[in-house]
Structures are given as structure tokens and as C-alpha cells.
Design a protein around this motif. Structure first.
Motif, PDB file in Angstrom:
ATOM      1  N   UNK A 757       3.977  38.567   0.870  1.00  0.00           N
ATOM      2  CA  UNK A 757       4.253  39.085   2.208  1.00  0.00           C
ATOM      3  C   UNK A 757       3.925  37.977   3.199  1.00  0.00           C
ATOM      4  N   UNK A 758       4.891  37.576   3.999  1.00  0.00           N
ATOM      5  CA  UNK A 758       4.670  36.522   4.978  1.00  0.00           C
ATOM      6  C   UNK A 758       4.798  37.103   6.381  1.00  0.00           C
ATOM      7  N   UNK A 759       3.780  36.865   7.202  1.00  0.00           N
ATOM      8  CA  UNK A 759       3.730  37.392   8.563  1.00  0.00           C
ATOM      9  C   UNK A 759       3.666  36.249   9.559  1.00  0.00           C
ATOM     10  N   UNK A 760       4.391  36.371  10.639  1.00  0.00           N
ATOM     11  CA  UNK A 760       4.319  35.406  11.730  1.00  0.00           C
ATOM     12  C   UNK A 760       3.667  36.093  12.923  1.00  0.00           C
ATOM     13  N   UNK A 761       2.614  35.457  13.464  1.00  0.00           N
ATOM     14  CA  UNK A 761       1.840  36.045  14.558  1.00  0.00           C
ATOM     15  C   UNK A 761       2.088  35.324  15.874  1.00  0.00           C
ATOM     16  N   UNK A 762       1.795  36.048  16.961  1.00  0.00           N
ATOM     17  CA  UNK A 762       1.915  35.488  18.303  1.00  0.00           C
ATOM     18  C   UNK A 762       0.886  36.167  19.201  1.00  0.00           C
ATOM     19  N   UNK A 763       0.716  35.600  20.409  1.00  0.00           N
ATOM     20  CA  UNK A 763      -0.224  36.217  21.347  1.00  0.00           C
ATOM     21  C   UNK A 763       0.439  37.287  22.209  1.00  0.00           C
ATOM     22  N   UNK A 764       1.717  37.553  21.978  1.00  0.00           N
ATOM     23  CA  UNK A 764       2.439  38.600  22.697  1.00  0.00           C
ATOM     24  C   UNK A 764       3.009  39.611  21.706  1.00  0.00           C
ATOM     25  N   UNK A 765       2.935  40.904  22.013  1.00  0.00           N
ATOM     26  CA  UNK A 765       3.463  41.906  21.066  1.00  0.00           C
ATOM     27  C   UNK A 765       4.982  41.857  20.969  1.00  0.00           C
ATOM     28  N   UNK A 766       5.462  42.054  19.765  1.00  0.00           N
ATOM     29  CA  UNK A 766       6.891  42.258  19.547  1.00  0.00           C
ATOM     30  C   UNK A 766       7.102  43.766  19.425  1.00  0.00           C
TER      31      UNK A 766
END
Length: 773
Positions: A757-766
Motif C-alpha cells: 500500500x503506497x500513500x502520498x501525504x500533504x499538508x492540505x486535505x484532499x
């Protein structure tokens, strides 16, 4: 001047010992066991917790993965100090070979308390406020060191360094004595956390060996101060590296009719009585209501003296066999190395990658704590004491004990279905055989050494059973499991009134396990039973008050109990260790139905937002999201079910960061036999169930760059994270085995068959990811 010298000597020893203990870590990359900090949560302090429940109440001593023996320092007997230890205490009573960890209700075990001493002998423990009055000793706090499977400390009053390590069913102590003509090892055979053993027997086997037993009954307090029905016997077989030449027994004359419970053991009268014990030297055997054993010898400066003991709940012969099987020689380092290997293997089930060393200390300590219980109860030869007080032989499973059901069904048991399904099978077999042997015919909710303690509420064993069955963990007698689960539901459930009079908590928790029963009935083709339990699973609807937008307790006639002044924030109003606002979220099996009761999706989200907005950021005991206790542990994941998964991502990470720390006060509430730590393990790797019995696990943002789960059958499931940072809280996108993945949950079967499982994170919600089915 002498005091200055003593302090300087202590500091030099401390630096030397800690350098010695840390040396392996400096030579090579740390392995998992070296990240474990057993002092996290090791406090019972009520003031620091801001609530009567105290903090983590964990033990800092030496343990073995799911082992029968825990060899740990004890600083107190009595009060609500279930671990027998609290970090702020300044003196140590001794080192016990059995312990409970992370529990309240006064605790139990803490048996076979060993203390090295010099000088005049005391037969009473003394108290924290006056350690000189007993055999306890002040200790140099800076010298105290622990890691998985090892503990050491310098006892300042006696100038003795003490070290401990354990195997599965045996333990070893290594003492470094000063020069002295009156050095001694003494063992308080009557001592017990939260009470006392009520009868002891001891015999000298040869010039290096003693054996005996300690009988612990409800009359001696212990679990629930006796209300938990503790009734067990600890058998020991102990050996000393120095021969028994000048030895003996002390015996206290307990008055006829004297209460032996916690209140007496805490009293000054108890200290005076035990201080006046009669000494019996060179006796070959002895028995009585309150005994201790001692062996005296001369020592040279820095002379090392060892003792070891096997423990059994079956017989002295089995205690001997446990010791000889697991610690046959006097090689302390070999035992420690074997222990470290066992812990590294156990902890390798979940491997995390991160540049943040503090994070790994917190994580591996949490994982470690999920592997103390349910502990072994059977001996090396497979024998165990059954619920009928007869000796039984295990076949296809290991007998286990200490099932803190109300706590652990939520996170710890689901975690173990992933990484140790064999332990789940063992625990279910243990509960099923106990129901059979005891004649009780139902599954106990809080089992302690065969005791049906009745602690807490609900039918959590049914949850564990159904969760295991749905996950194809089925190595137990299914016919008996169903029989005893059904009897549990008949005895404790909503059938009589459609709710439980006076209790929101019981009504909701029984409704959940009645849903579990419906699920199991469906799987087994029991159509009428399924229909019966499906109806009962809706019982929660019968006690919802739309006017107050809250669940309310009803009396036997169906009338709501009077609404309290503080409304739904009133702790104890039909709610166990919670309030109606907190307990009201426990409808994990029918979130859609709960949402409708609460006025729809938007109203439900408003209520969740209100709860978290008013929660103190230290997460200590409070009337909103009270992470210090179990009833709300599933609540942060509700947002996933309501179409706002970015809020689950935010709050789970925030809780992980604020409620867990690498320090003594690093747990905001009782560890509760692995539950508090299991929540962290699952939340920090980014998946946690809302409803055990449903194979769905909610996804959130992991704290690590990579997580590797080593599963049964050699399968591996890997979670890889792109854009990992403390600020990047939100999942932007995901792939499962290389294909786009848009769900905010994952099924247990997708995990255990292996994959990536590969997850991409950010400081803003999608706000588009994970919002659809």
C-alpha cells in the motif's frame, strides 16, 4: 565526608553501569528491542493524571514475550497501585517474579518478593515515608536502567547492584554485593500486590535449593481486594549460587480472625506485627500464614551472587522442571542474550522506518506492551491448572491467562489477529476450556488465573471469537465456542427488556456483541438465531432520547431516569467510566442507524467536531474525547464512515503526537493490559478497526516512512509513505499493489495475503480522496 564519598561512588558506578549497558547500542545499528523503554507509563500517580485512575501503571522490569514470569521492582504494597511500582517512589521493597501491568482495581500477583540486604535483618517491608524501618531500600534513580528483558538498579542503603532477566517461566537475579559479614538474600513469601498470600509452605531441598508454594485467596485481597475472586497458588523452585549455610525462616503470628485484605496490609499495625516475626534458624521445612526465608553469607567487595527461580501455577515439581528447562546454568548473560533474541524476533512482526528516533522508542515500546499479555499459564511440560482445580494437559494450544476483555477487544486483539493469530487461538481455547472445566458454561469477560472476576461489562470474548472466525482463525472447538457464546448472551444481554435497566453502557455493549452473535449465526447457517440476534442488535435504539439528543438510562418500567444537571457530560450517568456523550458513540456495528438517530450525517459530524474541539490537548482524563479510557478509542475513525476521512487523518495523528511520549508520563491513562499501546501501534501505522467482527480497517496517515508487517505463512504487507513529515497529515492519493486505491479503508484479507500500500501525504486535505465506496 563519608556521605560525599558514597554519593561520588554511586555516580561513578551509575556511569560505569549505564555505559556497559549501552555499549552494544553504540557498536552497531539498534535492533527493535533496544528501542523499548519500559519506563514509559511506569507511574500510578493520581495527581499527575488528574484523575483517580492514575497514569500508565506499567511495570519497568524484565519480561519475556507473552511469558509466565515478569521480574520487576516493587515500590509499594496497597492502594490502587496494580503494578506494585511507581516512578516517583524513592525506595524499593524488592523484586517480584510475577506481576500485572497497566491495571487498576488494586492489582494482584507481585509474589515471591526477593530483596538483597546487609546489616541487621528486618522482617517487615517498611513504608515509603520511613524506609529505614523495614527491609526496603532507597535507590539511586540515576542508576535505574531497563530495556526489554533486562532491569538494573543500585540499592543505595545496602550498596548492592541488582540486575534481572527472565526466560518464559523462570527468572534470574544477579547481585553485586559490597564487602560484608552479614550479607543476605531474603524472600517475603507472603507478599502480594494489593493484599497478601494467606498460606505459605517452604522446604530446603539441598544446600543450594528451596521450594515451596504460596496460596492466594480472595480472603487475602488482591484482584479487586478480593471481589475479583482471585484464587491461585504460586509454586516456586529457587536456587542460590552461594551455598545455604546460615539460613532460616521468619514467621508472623497472624491473630485468629484477622482480616488479611488490603486495608490491613496498608496499616501501621501490619508493619508492627510483621516487624515482630519469630526467627527459626536452620529449619528444613516450615508452613504458616505469613512466612519469609533468608540466607546469610559473607561477601568480598563487588562479589557477584546469583539466584534463580522457576515458577508454576501447577506444582513445585513443574516449577523445578520449568527452571531446569529454561535456566539450567548460572550464565546470566546467556539468559539475557536468549531473552533479547526472543524480543527482537517478536518485535520484528512490525518493522517501522523513520529518522525520528523518539518515534521509534514510542512505537516499539507500545508494540512490546501488546506482547506481555495474554501470558502463558501452562508449564514447560504442557500442564496447567484448570478451572476445576485439576491438572490438565494442553494439546494443540498454549494455555493463556489475563484476558482484560473490556479493554483489549477494541485494539489489542485485532492487532494480534494480524501479527500473532496463534495467540488469538490460544486465548479462545483458554476461555473455552475454562468455561468447560469450571462448569460455568459461559465466556468470562475479565479472566484472571481462572477466576471469573466479573470485572467491567459486556461480552468481549464474543467479539474476539467472531472477529477471529471472520478472519479465518478457527483452531478451536467451534461447537463449544458457539454454545458458550450463546449462554453468555443469554446471561448478559438485552433480551429481557430490550435494554439493560439503569445502564447506557451495558445496553450498547450488549447490542454490539448481539450483532456479533448474528454474524456468527449467519456464518454457521443458524437462521432463527441470526434473526433473534439481529433484532437485539438494535436494542440501542430503545434508550435514545431525541429531546436531549442523547442516550439515557431507563428503569425497569421503561421510564428515563432523571436528567442530571450537567446533562450528557455527567460521568457515571448510566455510563461506566464515561458519560453519555462518550459512551453514546459505541454503536460500531450500525453507524448508519446511529447517524439517523442523531439527526443525520451533518448533525453527527457537528457532534464529532464539538467533541474534539473541546478536548484538552494533553488528552488527560476529561469529559469529551477521553483517550485515557477505552470507550472512545474508535471515535476518531468515525469520520471515515461519514465522508470526511481527512478529519480521521488529522485527529489520529494529533492523538499519537500528544497522548504518547517517550517518558514516564508518556501514557495518559492506564495501559490496560496492552490496549492503550495497541491503539497507538495500529493508529501510527495507519489502520485501525471501528467494529471488530467486521474485517474492515479504517485507513489514516501513518507516522512512518515505511511499515513492514510480517504475517502468517511468510506473507509480507508493506506500507510506503511519500512526503512523510510532521506537517504532512493528509492522504492525497494511494495505490494498492500498483493500482490506484480510492477507499479510506482496507480489508483484513487484503492485508494478510501480502502486498504493498503506497500513500502520498500533504499538508492540505484532499477532500475527494476516500469519500466514496
Amino acid at each position: 565526608m563519608m556521605m560525599v564519598k558514597a554519593v561520588l561512588f554511586s555516580v561513578l558506578l551509575t556511569c560505569s553501569w549505564q555505559a556497559e549497558a549501552l555499549q552494544p547500542e553504540m557498536q552497531e545499528e539498534k535492533r527493535a528491542a533496544e528501542y523499548v523503554n519500559p519506563f514509559i507509563g511506569a507511574s500510578t500517580n493520581v495527581r499527575d493524571a488528574g484523575a483517580y485512575h492514575g497514569l500508565g501503571k506499567t511495570i519497568p522490569g524484565a519480561t519475556y514475550p507473552f511469558g509466565l514470569v515478569q521480574l520487576s521492582p516493587n515500590t509499594i504494597t496497597g492502594g490502587d497501585n496494580g503494578s506494585g511500582y511507581s516512578d516517583e517512589h524513592e525506595s524499593i521493597e524488592g523484586f517480584a517474579f510475577t506481576q500485572m501491568s497497566g491495571i487498576g482495581w488494586y492489582g494482584d500477583l507481585g509474589n515471591f518478593l526477593v530483596m538483597p540486604t546487609i546489616g541487621p535483618m528486618h522482617t517487615n517491608s517498611g513504608k515509603l515515608e520511613n524506609p529505614d524501618a523495614g527491609y526496603r531500600s532507597r535507590y539511586d534513580k540515576a542508576s535505574e536502567y531497563a530495556r526489554a528483558g533486562y532491569y538494573s538498579v543500585y540499592l543505595s542503603d545496602y550498596r548492592i547492584r541488582t540486575e534481572a532477566t527472565v526466560a518464559q517461566r523462570a527468572g534470574m537475579l544477579r547481585f553485586t554485593f559490597p564487602e560484608g559479614k552479614d550479607s543476605r538474600i531474603q524472600i517475603d513469601l507472603a507478599r502480594r500486590v494489593g493484599g497478601t498470600s494467606t498460606w505459605q509452605e517452604i522446604k530446603v531441598v539441598d544446600d543450594h535449593t528451596i521450594s515451596g508454594k504460596m496460596i492466594c485467596t480472595p480472603g487475602g485481597g488482591g484482584w479487586g481486594n478480593g471481589d475479583g475472586k482471585p484464587d491461585y497458588t504460586v509454586h516456586f523452585y529457587a536456587q542460590f549460587s552461594k551455598p545455604l549455610k546460615n539460613y532460616g525462616v521468619w514467621s508472623v503470628a497472624i491473630p485468629e480472625g484477622q482480616s488479611r485484605k488490603r486495608e490491613f496490609v496498608e496499616s501501621e499495625a501490619f508493619q508492627q506485627l510483621t516487624a515482630g516475626a519469630e526467627i527459626h534458624r536452620q529449619v528444613s521445612s516450615f508452613e504458616g500464614k505469613h512466612l519469609g526465608f533468608f540466607t546469610e553469607f559473607e561477601t568480598t567487595k563487588d562479589e557477584v551472587v546469583l539466584m534463580k527461580a522457576g515458577i508454576s501455577f501447577v506444582s513445585e515439581e513443574n516449577a523445578r522442571e520449568n527452571l531446569e528447562t529454561e535456566i539450567a546454568d548460572w550464565d546470566f548473560e546467556r539468559v539475557l542474550q536468549s531473552n533479547q533474541q526472543a524480543w527482537n524476533e517478536a518485535l520484528s512482526k512490525v518493522e517501522v522506518a523513520s529518522a525520528d528516533e523518539e518515534l521509534k522508542h514510542i512505537f516499539y515500546t507500545a508494540l512490546y506492551r501488546t506482547m506481555i499479555d495474554p501470558r502463558l499459564y501452562s508449564d514447560a511440560n504442557g500442564e496447567y491448572m484448570g478451572g476445576d482445580k485439576k491438572i490438565h494437559q494442553t494439546g494443540s494450544f498454549q494455555k493463556r491467562t489475563i484476558f482484560s476483555g473490556w479493554d483489549v477487544f477494541r485494539s489489542e486483539m485485532p492487532l494480534l489477529t494480524l501479527i500473532r493469530p496463534d495467540v488469538i487461538s490460544d486465548m479462545l481455547n483458554s476461555l473455552i476450556t475454562l468455561a468447560d472445566e469450571s462448569g460455568k458454561g459461559y465466556l468470562e469477560r475479565w479472566e484472571f488465573l481462572n477466576a471469573y472476576s466479573g470485572c467491567m461489562i459486556g461480552n468481549p470474548a464474543i467479539s474476539v471469537l467472531v472477529d477471529a472466525y471472520k478472519k479465518h482463525i478457527r483452531n478451536y472447538d467451534l461447537e463449544k465456542a458457539w454454545q458458550y457464546a450463546e449462554e453468555s448472551s443469554h446471561l448478559f444481554g438485552n433480551a429481557k427488556y430490550g435494554y439493560v435497566p439503569g445502564s447506557i453502557s451495558s445496553t450498547l455493549e450488549y447490542a454490539y456483541t448481539e450483532w456479533c452473535m448474528a454474524e456468527l449465526a449467519k456464518a454457521l447457517g443458524k437462521i432463527s438465531e441470526e434473526q433473534h440476534y439481529r433484532k437485539l442488535a438494535k436494542s440501542y435504539q430503545h434508550i435514545y432520547d431525541a429531546e436531549h439528543r442523547s442516550f439515557r438510562p431507563k428503569d425497569e418500567k421503561g421510564n428515563f431516569l432523571p436528567w442530571p444537571e450537567k446533562g450528557r457530560l455527567t460521568e457515571g450517568y448510566g455510563s461506566v467510566e464515561s458519560n453519555p456523550f462518550q459512551q453514546g458513540w459505541f454503536v460500531p456495528h450500525d453507524i448508519e442507524g446511529l447517524t439517523q438517530l442523531m439527526g443525520g450525517r451533518e448533525k453527527t459530524i457537528e457532534e464529532l467536531d464539538y467533541m474534539f474541539a473541546n478536548t484538552p490537548t494533553d488528552f488527560l482524563w476529561n469529559q469529551f474525547y477521553n483517550h485515557a479510557n477505552e470507550p472512545v478509542h474508535h471515535v476518531p475513525f468515525f469520520y471515515n464512515r461519514l465522508g470526511q476521512p481527512w478529519k480521521t487523518q488529522y485527529w489520529t495523528r494529533f492523538i499519537c503526537q500528544k497522548a504518547y511520549k517517550n517518558e514516564v508520563k508518556g501514557l495518559v491513562g492506564n495501559e490496560d493490559v496492552g490496549q492503550m499501546s495497541a491503539w497507538y501501534v495500529l493508529a501510527s501505522i495507519g489502520m485501525h478497526p471501528i467494529c471488530p467482527g467486521d474485517t474492515r480497517m479504517e485507513l489514516s496517515a501513518p507516522l512512518f516512512d515505511e511499515v513492514t508487517l510480517r504475517l502468517a505463512g511468510g506473507k509480507v504487507f508493506t506500507i510506503r509513505v511519500k512526503g512523510q513529515s510532521p506537517q504532512n497529515t493528509y492522504i492525497q492519493s494511494a495505490t494498492l499493489n500498483g493500482k490506484p486505491y480510492t477507499k479510506c479503508y482496507i480489508d483484513y484479507q487484503d492485508v494478510v495475503q501480502g502486498g504493498v500500500l503506497e500513500l502520498t501525504l500533504s499538508d492540505q486535505p484532499n477532500k475527494k480522496w476516500g469519500v466514496g465506496e
